[in-house]
Design a protein around this motif. Structure first.
Motif, PDB file in Angstrom:
ATOM      1  N   ASP A 108       0.892  -1.116   0.018  1.00 62.71           N
ATOM      2  CA  ASP A 108      -0.095   0.081  -0.180  1.00 62.71           C
ATOM      3  C   ASP A 108       0.868   1.086   0.207  1.00 62.71           C
ATOM      4  OD1 ASP A 108      -2.107  -1.529  -0.067  1.00 62.71           O
ATOM      5  OD2 ASP A 108      -2.716  -1.217   2.111  1.00 62.71           O
ATOM      6  N   GLN A 146      -2.014  -1.454  -3.877  1.00 59.81           N
ATOM      7  CA  GLN A 146      -2.725  -0.323  -3.840  1.00 59.81           C
ATOM      8  C   GLN A 146      -1.947   0.883  -3.817  1.00 59.81           C
ATOM      9  OE1 GLN A 146      -6.709   0.146  -1.650  1.00 59.81           O
ATOM     10  NE2 GLN A 146      -5.174   1.144  -0.278  1.00 59.81           N
ATOM     11  N   VAL A 148      -2.897   5.060  -3.259  1.00 61.55           N
ATOM     12  CA  VAL A 148      -4.013   5.976  -2.801  1.00 61.55           C
ATOM     13  C   VAL A 148      -3.451   7.486  -3.120  1.00 61.55           C
ATOM     14  CG1 VAL A 148      -5.569   7.005  -0.944  1.00 61.55           C
ATOM     15  CG2 VAL A 148      -4.856   4.316  -1.162  1.00 61.55           C
ATOM     16  N   LYS A 162      -8.076   6.339  -5.718  1.00 63.58           N
ATOM     17  CA  LYS A 162      -7.051   5.000  -5.511  1.00 63.58           C
ATOM     18  C   LYS A 162      -7.054   4.101  -6.737  1.00 63.58           C
ATOM     19  CE  LYS A 162      -9.247   4.145  -1.728  1.00 63.58           C
ATOM     20  NZ  LYS A 162      -9.620   3.479  -0.398  1.00 63.58           N
ATOM     21  N   GLU A 164      -6.793  -0.033  -7.093  1.00 63.67           N
ATOM     22  CA  GLU A 164      -6.758  -1.090  -5.869  1.00 63.67           C
ATOM     23  C   GLU A 164      -6.383  -2.362  -6.687  1.00 63.67           C
ATOM     24  OE1 GLU A 164     -10.183  -0.643  -3.169  1.00 63.67           O
ATOM     25  OE2 GLU A 164     -10.969   0.438  -4.710  1.00 63.67           O
TER      26      GLU A 164
END
Length: 346
Positions: A108, A146, A148, A162, A164
Motif C-alpha cells: 500500500d 494499492q 492511494v 485510488k 486497488e
C-alpha cells in the motif's frame, strides 16, 4: 584412551552442530536489528521499519515481514507491505547470471500531495537497494498492491482517489548495457469499479531516463469521482460510464501523448448544482452541450481524441478535442482501443 577418543569424535561434531543451529536461529534477529538500524538513519526525511526477517538457506531466499515507511516528524505512514520475498532466480543461474526475483504481497503506497517530502539523494536510494537487495534484480511481482492519492488532510480515506488490487510484473529491473530496457505489465481497479491496465517500458541508461506507457480503463462509474471533484469543481455526475485509452512518452523536450475518452449515458446537471464563477459555469454548459448535441443517438456515447504535452506546463489541444467530439457525434466514429503511437525507439 579409546573411550575418551570415541567421546571426542561424537562431542566435537555435536557441539559444532549445536553452535550452527544456534547461529542459524540468531542470525535473522541480528540481521533484522542491523537492517532496521540502517533504515531508520539513511534518510533525513523518512524511515523504514520491518517487523520480522526470515531466511531460507536451502531455497536461497529471505523474506521481510510487515514493512512500513513513515515520514520523520509527523509520523505519517506512506508505505506498508505485508511481505517481501527475495529469492535466487534459478532459471538464470544456468545462463551464467546470479539475479533475484522479488515478490511483494499487499503493498500500500500513499502518493503524497507533496512528494518532495520523500526526496532523497540518488546515492541514498542506491545504498538502500544495495543493502536490502545486494544481488541484481531480474523481476518484481506485485500482488494485491494499492496506490492511494492524497488530496487534502480533511479528505476521508474512503473518498480518496485510488487504484486497488494491482497485480503484475516488472522485468529486467536491474538492466545492463546489453539489455537496457525494463518493462512493466500491471492490472488494477480504479476506485474499485473499473479494470485498468498499464503496459510500458523504461530505459535508465538514457539521459534523461526514457519511458513510455499505455493505459486502458473500461467501465468506470463516473459518480465515484464526485467526492474528489466536489472539492475542485462544482460538478457532480448523477450517472455515466467511462472507457479511457491513453499513451504517453517522454523525450528531450518533455512529455507527449494523447487520451481517448468514451463516455456513455452521462448526466452531470443536478437540481442542486452550485455555480462558482465564469470558469465553472462554462464547464457546466459545455458538459450539458455534450449531453444534448454530441451524444451518439444510437448508443448514447460521447467520444473524443486529445493530444497533450508537458514541458513544465501542461498543454492540451482543446480545439482538437472539440473538433473530434463533434466529428464522432455526427460523422466519423473514433475507434476504441490504443493507437500504438508511442514506443521506445519509435
Amino acid at each position: 584412551m579409546n573411550s575418551i577418543y570415541k567421546k571426542k569424535k561424537v562431542l566435537i561434531p555435536a557441539t559444532f552442530l549445536v553452535v550452527l543451529i544456534a547461529f542459524r536461529m540468531l542470525l535473522p534477529m541480528i540481521l533484522l536489528h542491523q537492517a532496521n538500524k540502517y533504515l531508520s538513519e539513511f534518510s533525513p526525511t523518512y524511515y523504514l521499519h520491518m517487523e520480522d526477517l526470515d531466511l531460507s538457506i536451502i531455497r536461497g531466499a529471505y523474506r521481510f515481514e510487515e514493512v512500513t515507511g513513515k515520514l520523520k516528524g509527523d509520523e505519517k505512514t506512506f508505505l506498508s507491505i505485508k511481505s517481501v520475498d527475495v529469492s535466487i532466480a534459478w532459471r538464470e543461474v544456468f545462463r551464467g547470471r546470479i539475479v533475484t526475483d522479488i515478490v511483494t504481497d499487499k503493498l500500500d503506497f500513499l502518493f503524497l500531495k507533496d512528494m518532495s517530502k520523500l526526496s532523497s539523494p540518488k546515492e541514498e536510494a542506491k545504498d538502500v537497494k544495495n543493502t536490502l537487495f545486494p544481488v541484481s534484480v531480474d523481476s518484481v511481482d506485485l500482488r494485491r498492491a494499492q496506490i492511494v492519492f492524497e488530496e487534502y488532510p480533511s479528505l476521508d480515506e474512503t473518498s480518496r482517489l485510488k487504484i486497488e488490487n494491482i497485480n503484475g510484473q516488472i522485468t529486467n529491473v536491474t538492466p545492463t548495457k546489453k539489455h537496457q530496457v525494463s518493462a512493466f505489465n500491471l492490472s488494477g481497479s480504479l476506485q474499485g469499479s473499473a479494470p485498468t491496465h498499464f503496459i510500458g517500458e523504461l530505459n535508465m541508461f538514457k539521459k534523461p531516463l526514457r519511458w513510455d506507457v499505455d493505459v486502458e480503463m473500461k467501465n468506470f462509474d463516473l459518480s465515484k469521482l464526485n467526492p474528489v471533484l466536489i472539492r475542485k469543481l462544482p460538478l457532480t455526475f448523477t450517472k455515466g460510464k467511462l472507457d479511457l485509452y491513453a499513451e504517453a512518452q517522454n523525450d528531450d523536450k518533455g512529455i507527449k501523448g494523447y487520451i481517448k475518452p468514451f463516455i456513455t449515458d452521462i448526466d452531470v446537471i443536478a437540481n442542486k448544482e452550485h455555480f462558482k464563477g465564469v470558469k465553472h459555469f462554462g464547464i457546466e454548459i459545455l458538459t450539458a452541450l455534450g449531453n444534448l448535441i454530441l451524444r451518439d443517438s444510437k448508443n448514447k456515447t460521447v467520444a473524443t481524441y486529445v493530444d497533450f504535452t508537458y514541458n513544465g506546463t501542461f498543454n492540451v489541444n482543446t480545439g482538437q478535442g472539440i473538433s473530434k467530439a463533434i466529428e464522432n457525434g455526427f460523422s466519423k466514429k473514433i475507434p476504441a482501443g490504443l493507437e500504438n503511437k508511442y514506443q521506445l525507439g519509435k
